[in-house]
Design a protein around this motif. Structure first.
Motif, short mmCIF file in Angstrom:
data_model
loop_
_atom_site.label_atom_id
_atom_site.label_comp_id
_atom_site.label_asym_id
_atom_site.label_seq_id
_atom_site.Cartn_x
_atom_site.Cartn_y
_atom_site.Cartn_z
N ILE A 42 47.55 46.87 37.58
CA ILE A 42 46.34 46.83 36.77
C ILE A 42 45.94 45.38 36.49
O ILE A 42 44.77 45.01 36.61
CB ILE A 42 46.56 47.58 35.43
CG1 ILE A 42 46.74 49.09 35.70
CG2 ILE A 42 45.38 47.37 34.47
CD1 ILE A 42 47.17 49.88 34.49
N GLY A 43 46.91 44.54 36.15
CA GLY A 43 46.62 43.14 35.91
C GLY A 43 46.09 42.43 37.13
O GLY A 43 45.14 41.64 37.06
N VAL A 44 46.67 42.73 38.30
CA VAL A 44 46.22 42.10 39.54
C VAL A 44 44.81 42.54 39.89
O VAL A 44 43.96 41.72 40.29
CB VAL A 44 47.20 42.43 40.69
CG1 VAL A 44 46.60 42.05 42.04
CG2 VAL A 44 48.52 41.70 40.50
N LEU A 45 44.52 43.84 39.74
CA LEU A 45 43.17 44.34 40.05
C LEU A 45 42.13 43.74 39.12
O LEU A 45 41.05 43.31 39.57
CB LEU A 45 43.15 45.87 39.96
CG LEU A 45 43.85 46.63 41.09
CD1 LEU A 45 44.02 48.09 40.72
CD2 LEU A 45 43.07 46.50 42.39
N LEU A 46 42.43 43.71 37.81
CA LEU A 46 41.48 43.12 36.85
C LEU A 46 41.32 41.62 37.11
O LEU A 46 40.19 41.09 37.08
CB LEU A 46 41.97 43.35 35.42
CG LEU A 46 41.95 44.80 34.91
CD1 LEU A 46 42.56 44.87 33.51
CD2 LEU A 46 40.54 45.37 34.91
N GLY A 47 42.43 40.94 37.35
CA GLY A 47 42.36 39.51 37.63
C GLY A 47 41.61 39.22 38.92
O GLY A 47 40.82 38.27 38.99
N SER A 48 41.84 40.03 39.94
CA SER A 48 41.14 39.84 41.21
C SER A 48 39.64 40.01 41.03
O SER A 48 38.83 39.25 41.58
CB SER A 48 41.67 40.82 42.25
OG SER A 48 41.07 40.61 43.51
N ALA A 49 39.25 41.02 40.23
CA ALA A 49 37.82 41.28 40.02
C ALA A 49 37.17 40.19 39.18
O ALA A 49 36.16 39.60 39.59
CB ALA A 49 37.64 42.64 39.34
N GLY A 234 50.35 39.96 36.00
CA GLY A 234 49.37 40.19 37.05
C GLY A 234 48.12 39.36 36.85
O GLY A 234 47.61 38.73 37.80
N LEU A 235 47.62 39.32 35.63
CA LEU A 235 46.45 38.48 35.33
C LEU A 235 46.76 37.01 35.55
O LEU A 235 45.96 36.26 36.12
CB LEU A 235 46.00 38.72 33.88
CG LEU A 235 45.35 40.06 33.55
CD1 LEU A 235 45.20 40.22 32.05
CD2 LEU A 235 43.99 40.17 34.23
N GLY A 236 47.95 36.59 35.07
CA GLY A 236 48.32 35.18 35.20
C GLY A 236 48.49 34.75 36.64
O GLY A 236 48.11 33.62 37.00
N LEU A 237 49.04 35.63 37.48
CA LEU A 237 49.18 35.30 38.89
C LEU A 237 47.83 35.04 39.54
O LEU A 237 47.65 34.06 40.27
CB LEU A 237 49.91 36.43 39.63
CG LEU A 237 51.42 36.53 39.44
CD1 LEU A 237 51.95 37.81 40.05
CD2 LEU A 237 52.11 35.32 40.06
N MET A 238 46.86 35.92 39.27
CA MET A 238 45.55 35.74 39.87
C MET A 238 44.87 34.49 39.33
O MET A 238 44.20 33.76 40.06
CB MET A 238 44.68 36.98 39.61
CG MET A 238 45.24 38.27 40.21
SD MET A 238 45.82 38.11 41.92
CE MET A 238 44.31 37.71 42.77
#
Length: 247
Positions: A42-49, A234-238
């Motif tokens: 979820i974090g990666v998807l939100l961060g990617s968007a 996930g957000l931090g990675l993106m």
């Protein structure tokens, strides 16, 4: 230059396989890791968007309103796709094990995302091979956590490791189509890159917020701190990848 372009696209596919292999190595701890991987996804998807796709679309578009309209269109388009998949699942006789709708939706979004990545790589190679390789490294850099989360979503949906890795690798193949399209068309083809990026972002937002987030409802109260940490990881990675890419 064509062989360099194909090699660059092959690296993106290799990353998709690598995501599954990394999870396979962590198989003994998978039951414990699954809720955390779902939060990471979820974090990666939100961060990617929000941190990668939408800013990239705004950067290359002259109309912010059209970009946000495309994001909304992508959100609604994925809603329509999901309803169609639900209808297909209920109306047609099932043959074999079916993946849940959210897993199939993520495969569609991942395929579209990889096609857009291929277009960006192809466009960069047309300008300069050195720029093409720099763009490829940037794509590979931010794709690894995304591919890891994609495999985790398939596993959560009941797919075996073998099937999850195969499906995820298959969904990375559109990177070749996107790259070849730009290479063959040269400078005579004008693709709506901003719209494609924004539509993909809308799809990722739909998958993260409508499909995946509700799956945490039963487990969110358990290990809440670790799950929040996984989401923010996930957000931090993106965010880290975007800063390193210089956007």
């Amino acid at each position: 230059m064509l062989w360099q372009l194909m090699l660059a696209a092959s690296l993106v596919v290799l990353v998709a396989v690598l995501g599954g292999v990394l999870l396979l190595l962590a198989r003994p701890w998978l039951t414990w890791l699954q809720p955390l991987l779902l939060c990471l996804a979820i974090g990666v998807l939100l961060g990617s968007a929000f941190l990668h796709l939408i800013p990239e679309a705004l950067e290359i578009s002259s109309s912010p309103h059209s970009v946000m309209l495309a994001v909304l269109l992508g959100f609604l388009l994925f809603h329509g796709l999901e309803q169609g998949l639900h209808w297909h699942h209920h109306e047609l006789p099932t043959q074999g094990e079916k993946l849940p709708t959210y897993a199939r939706m993520n495969l569609i979004g991942d395929g579209l995302h990889n096609a857009v990545d291929g277009i960006l790589i192809g466009a960069s190679f047309l300008v300069d091979p050195a720029l093409g390789w720099a763009t490829t490294l940037a794509v590979v850099w931010h794709e690894l956590p995304k591919e890891l989360s994609d495999v985790a979503i398939l596993l959560h949906g009941g797919a075996s490791f073998k099937r999850a890795i195969a499906l995820n690798a298959l969904c990375s193949v559109p990177v070749f189509a996107g790259a070849l399209l730009l290479y063959l068309a040269g400078q005579w083809l004008v693709l709506p890159l901003a719209a494609l990026l924004a539509i993909t972002a809308g799809g990722f937002l739909y998958i993260a917020l409508i499909d995946l987030y509700p799956l945490l409802k039963g487990v969110w109260q358990q290990r809440m701190l670790s799950q929040h940490l996984a989401l923010f990881t996930g957000l931090g990675l993106m965010l880290g990848f975007v800063l390193l890419e210089g956007h």
